[in-house]
Write an enzyme that holds these catalytic residues in place. Structure first.
Site, PDB file in Angstrom:
ATOM      1  N   ASP A 101      48.007  63.403  63.196  1.00 24.94           N
ATOM      2  CA  ASP A 101      48.306  63.464  61.773  1.00 24.94           C
ATOM      3  C   ASP A 101      48.564  64.903  61.351  1.00 24.94           C
ATOM      4  OD1 ASP A 101      45.447  63.763  62.348  1.00 24.94           O
ATOM      5  OD2 ASP A 101      45.226  64.027  60.181  1.00 24.94           O
ATOM      6  N   ASP A 120      49.820  72.688  64.545  1.00 21.35           N
ATOM      7  CA  ASP A 120      48.624  71.969  64.098  1.00 21.35           C
ATOM      8  C   ASP A 120      48.940  70.490  63.924  1.00 21.35           C
ATOM      9  OD1 ASP A 120      46.146  71.338  63.081  1.00 21.35           O
ATOM     10  OD2 ASP A 120      46.524  72.161  61.095  1.00 21.35           O
ATOM     11  N   ARG A 145      33.345  76.156  52.998  1.00 24.00           N
ATOM     12  CA  ARG A 145      33.018  76.341  54.418  1.00 24.00           C
ATOM     13  C   ARG A 145      31.814  77.287  54.431  1.00 24.00           C
ATOM     14  NH1 ARG A 145      37.843  74.328  57.036  1.00 24.00           N
ATOM     15  NH2 ARG A 145      38.915  73.255  55.326  1.00 24.00           N
ATOM     16  N   ASP A 168      42.974  73.122  69.167  1.00 26.03           N
ATOM     17  CA  ASP A 168      43.350  73.066  67.746  1.00 26.03           C
ATOM     18  C   ASP A 168      42.886  74.311  66.998  1.00 26.03           C
ATOM     19  OD1 ASP A 168      44.374  72.043  65.393  1.00 26.03           O
ATOM     20  OD2 ASP A 168      42.661  70.762  64.980  1.00 26.03           O
ATOM     21  N   HIS A 187      44.952  65.793  67.638  1.00 20.73           N
ATOM     22  CA  HIS A 187      45.263  64.866  66.533  1.00 20.73           C
ATOM     23  C   HIS A 187      46.754  64.868  66.220  1.00 20.73           C
ATOM     24  CE1 HIS A 187      45.748  67.870  63.198  1.00 20.73           C
ATOM     25  NE2 HIS A 187      44.872  68.567  63.874  1.00 20.73           N
ATOM     26  N   GLU A 233      42.521  63.641  61.309  1.00 18.37           N
ATOM     27  CA  GLU A 233      41.763  64.896  61.323  1.00 18.37           C
ATOM     28  C   GLU A 233      41.942  65.687  60.036  1.00 18.37           C
ATOM     29  OE1 GLU A 233      40.859  69.171  62.320  1.00 18.37           O
ATOM     30  OE2 GLU A 233      42.695  68.258  61.505  1.00 18.37           O
ATOM     31  N   GLU A 234      43.121  65.600  59.430  1.00 19.71           N
ATOM     32  CA  GLU A 234      43.412  66.405  58.247  1.00 19.71           C
ATOM     33  C   GLU A 234      42.832  65.825  56.970  1.00 19.71           C
ATOM     34  OE1 GLU A 234      44.407  69.232  58.546  1.00 19.71           O
ATOM     35  OE2 GLU A 234      45.789  69.459  60.212  1.00 19.71           O
TER      36      GLU A 234
END
Length: 474
Positions: free
Chosen positions: A89, A118, A356, A176, A87, A152-153
């Protein structure tokens, strides 16, 4: 046929670095205020996506841009497709940088810039791995597709759109995360705690803001308030300095008559590891909770201080859980907003908590547990739009076994499985994992100021990716 992958990387490392520097110069933070039909997540993510795809066109790959949401770079042919997901972004740069976050600097064998680790650095490593295979004209029996994302972020809207228009690869990995491999990822959901905007009593909270994204530990927080008199303001200044001396934070407080402004500085970190940061929002709430605010302002401050502050594992919120394989549930309070306004809606006054969670936890159970704990404090609980369930690919899957073998062959270290709280594009596929580009023992600067990637790790990862792609697709 024996290929010296490291030698092939060595021959291209200057070109790789130059391409990476130019990509890092593109500020690809999502900006919803500048969204257009041509730039679905703002101009930055669009420009970085197009920049990456232009490398593929330059080097003779088959390239497709899917309406500036995402795109892909292809090589090879076959009945199966190996997908590689990166990604472009990045999270907001934030404060605390020693250099310009969008002008890459190489120092002490590291490249510093937002996105270096990242995920632009690892993505460039995977791209050059494909380029090496193409340059060597190695024969493949499968298609290799590097899917380039741009959201993605945030909400993964790029991949939702992409898969509405393109076929899903059969198996693959995302560069990633970490080596040896990430073959399990916890579930991911955000819950919002919402409040009215009213005050009551002698202390008035005018505003409170902290945080940039739900998946970042807030490094700074600001509050503006009105206190009963100037003597109280002076006493509050003294109390604040004592608070900063007694806690791992710093900051400033300024009084103008009875109006007080406070800025508190903690330490940002990735929201998947909230315990590694210092949450400026909850520390500021903890300081303010000792004062006699009232109404919804008091509820907002007290919930943040009593139930959210340093509640990394959901214990105060009453939702703690641990799975033998996937580990503990974690919680990051990433966004805080309060504005004193009798007409403001609960949507404008909130604490956003990102969970999470391992297998054994349900989103409904999280909602019920949090509501039971903080509902009596005046908070209304809402669920975010995006829910990701826990993901796991077994060790005996040929994808996992092959990737671990490549890692062992290149490092001499035994490979092993890992399960993380972070969410990567690896989970997009049933047979999808995250693979590198960080090595065991690395310093994690993702989502932090002064983000960097070691150049040795960048080049070593490129060699590993080239070998892995060739073994999986030859």
């Amino acid at each position: 046929m024996t290929i010296d992958w490291q030698k092939e990387v060595e021959a291209r490392k200057e070109d790789l670095l130059e391409d990476l520097k130019n990509l890092l110069r593109v500020n690809s933070e999502r900006d919803d205020s500048k969204v257009t039909e041509d730039a679905p997540f703002g101009p930055g993510p669009r420009d970085a996506l197009k920049h990456m795809l232009a490398y593929g066109e330059r080097d003779g790959f088959v390239v497709k841009n899917v309406d500036n949401y995402a795109g892909h770079i292809d090589m090879g042919e076959g009945d199966e497709t190996l997908g590689i997901f990166g990604h472009m972004d990045v999270v907001p740069a934030g404060d605390g940088w020693d250099t310009d976050p969008y002008e890459p600097v190489i120092k002490d064998g590291k490249i510093f810039a937002r996105g270096s680790s990242d995920d632009k650095g690892p993505s460039m490593a995977a791209y050059y791995a494909m380029k090496i295979i193409k340059d060597l004209d190695l024969k493949l029996s499968k298609k290799v597709r590097f899917v380039v994302g741009s959201d993605e972020e945030s909400g993964w809207g790029d991949m939702a759109y992409y898969f509405e228009h393109e076929e899903e690869p059969d198996f693959g990995f995302s560069p990633d995360a970490e080596f040896p491999i990430i073959n399990g990822e916890k579930g991911n959901v955000s819950l919002g705690l919402h409040f009215q905007g009213n005050n009551a009593g002698d202390y008035v909270l005018k505003s409170f803001t902290s945080g940039l994204r739900e998946n970042m530990v807030p490094g700074t927080a600001e509050a503006k308030l009105e206190v009963p008199n100037t003597d109280v303001a002076i006493a509050m200044e003294e109390a604040f300095f004592k608070f900063t001396e007694a806690n791992p934070v710093s900051g400033m407080i300024e009084a103008d008559g009875t109006f007080v402004s406070i800025e508190l500085v903690g330490k940002g970190a990735h929201g998947a590891s909230p315990q590694s940061g210092i949450n400026a929002g909850t520390f500021l709430a903890t300081f303010l909770d000792t004062y006699a605010f009232g109404g919804a302002a008091k509820q907002f401050i007290h919930v943040a201080a009593a139930y959210v502050h340093e509640d990394f594992y959901g214990e105060k919120l009453g939702v703690a859980y641990e799975d033998e394989k996937m580990g503990k549930l974690t919680m990051n309070a990433g966004l805080f907003a309060f504005k004193a306004d009798e007409e403001s809606t609960q949507a404008e006054n909130f604490i956003n908590m990102n969970f999470r969670f391992p297998k054994g936890v349900t989103v409904e159970g999280l909602e019920i547990g949090v509501e039971k704990t903080v509902g009596m404090e005046g908070a209304t609980v809402t669920r975010g739009a995006r829910v990701m369930e826990p993901h796991y690919v077994p060790m005996d899957d040929p994808l996992v076994a092959t990737l671990l073998q490549v890692y062992e062959d290149h490092t001499g270290e035994k490979g092993y499985e890992q399960i993380i709280g972070g969410g990567t594009y690896g989970r997009l596929l049933k047979r999808g994992v995250a693979y590198g580009a960080m090595f065991p023992g690395y310093t994690d600067t993702m989502h932090q100021a002064n983000e960097f990637m070691s150049l040795d790790d960048l080049f070593r990862a490129t060699a590993i990716y080239a070998d892995a792609i060739y073994r999986l697709a030859k």
